[in-house]
Design an enzyme around this catalytic site. Sequence first.
Site, PDB file in Angstrom:
ATOM      1  N   TYR A 154       0.821  -1.214   0.000  1.00 59.71           N
ATOM      2  CA  TYR A 154       0.000   0.000   0.000  1.00 59.71           C
ATOM      3  C   TYR A 154       0.851   1.259   0.000  1.00 59.71           C
ATOM      4  O   TYR A 154       0.588   2.207  -0.751  1.00 59.71           O
ATOM      5  CB  TYR A 154      -0.926  -0.014   1.213  1.00 59.71           C
ATOM      6  CG  TYR A 154      -2.043   1.012   1.158  1.00 59.71           C
ATOM      7  CD1 TYR A 154      -3.064   0.903   0.225  1.00 59.71           C
ATOM      8  CD2 TYR A 154      -2.074   2.071   2.057  1.00 59.71           C
ATOM      9  CE1 TYR A 154      -4.097   1.832   0.180  1.00 59.71           C
ATOM     10  CE2 TYR A 154      -3.104   3.010   2.022  1.00 59.71           C
ATOM     11  CZ  TYR A 154      -4.108   2.887   1.077  1.00 59.71           C
ATOM     12  OH  TYR A 154      -5.118   3.805   1.037  1.00 59.71           O
ATOM     13  N   LYS A 158       0.867   4.233  -3.062  1.00 59.75           N
ATOM     14  CA  LYS A 158       0.476   5.622  -2.850  1.00 59.75           C
ATOM     15  C   LYS A 158       1.650   6.574  -3.083  1.00 59.75           C
ATOM     16  O   LYS A 158       1.456   7.707  -3.555  1.00 59.75           O
ATOM     17  CB  LYS A 158      -0.094   5.805  -1.444  1.00 59.75           C
ATOM     18  CG  LYS A 158      -1.410   5.077  -1.228  1.00 59.75           C
ATOM     19  CD  LYS A 158      -2.502   5.537  -2.206  1.00 59.75           C
ATOM     20  CE  LYS A 158      -3.847   4.925  -1.893  1.00 59.75           C
ATOM     21  NZ  LYS A 158      -4.903   5.367  -2.815  1.00 59.75           N
TER      22      LYS A 158
END
Length: 232
Positions: A154, A158
């Site tokens: 994750y 991002k």
Amino acid sequence: MSETVLITGCNRGLGLEFAYQYARDGWCVHACARDLVRAEELLALEARFPDQVQLHTLDINKDGQIKALDRVLGNETIDVLINNAGYYGPKGVGFGNVERALWRQVLETNTLSPLMLTQALFPRIATSRLKTVAFLSSKVGSIGDNRSGGGYYYRSSKTALNQVVKSLSIDLEGAGVKVVALHPGWVQTDMGGNNALITAEESVTALRNLLQQLDLQHSGSFLNHDGSTIDW
């Protein structure tokens, strides 16, 4: 004539709240979700605001569905595009257990697909009045803020998304298009959990205020929901 917003990932959480608030305020809302059959709350929203809300089936990882959405939109311009759909991936994955295929799935959803959708819809955005593109990022994508490690899937997705936002802000400046990465805060959603600090309503209200005030000078920024700038 009312402004138009297109939002991905509207079946729940922040996407659903974005769709509700914009519809409530009289916007034309194009709300997208992967599975409309199971999106009961979104279907209820359409029934409540039939003149404002149009629903679209969209898996952002499928180029054919992106092209189909573009065709269905006809001559519609998009004042605000909110790239909200995201995927955290399996939780608790630490060093030694990283798997290539799972990592690719997270990168595909969080980084590649939002750019591909923006690229496809760009002519509609560039000819609109507000010319705004928002990407829902996360503070965990900040390299400067990373003090706990882990979260390889994750975090990296991002961080890469933030680089996309920065490049887009430069590439689209000539067309007057404003691009921003937004951290919604720790929100009480399925991803954030019940112990999170703010509600979806509070987060979306704050993010909408930021988008309303956004100008080209702040395009390419990584902003917290409270308006503060987050270190890359």
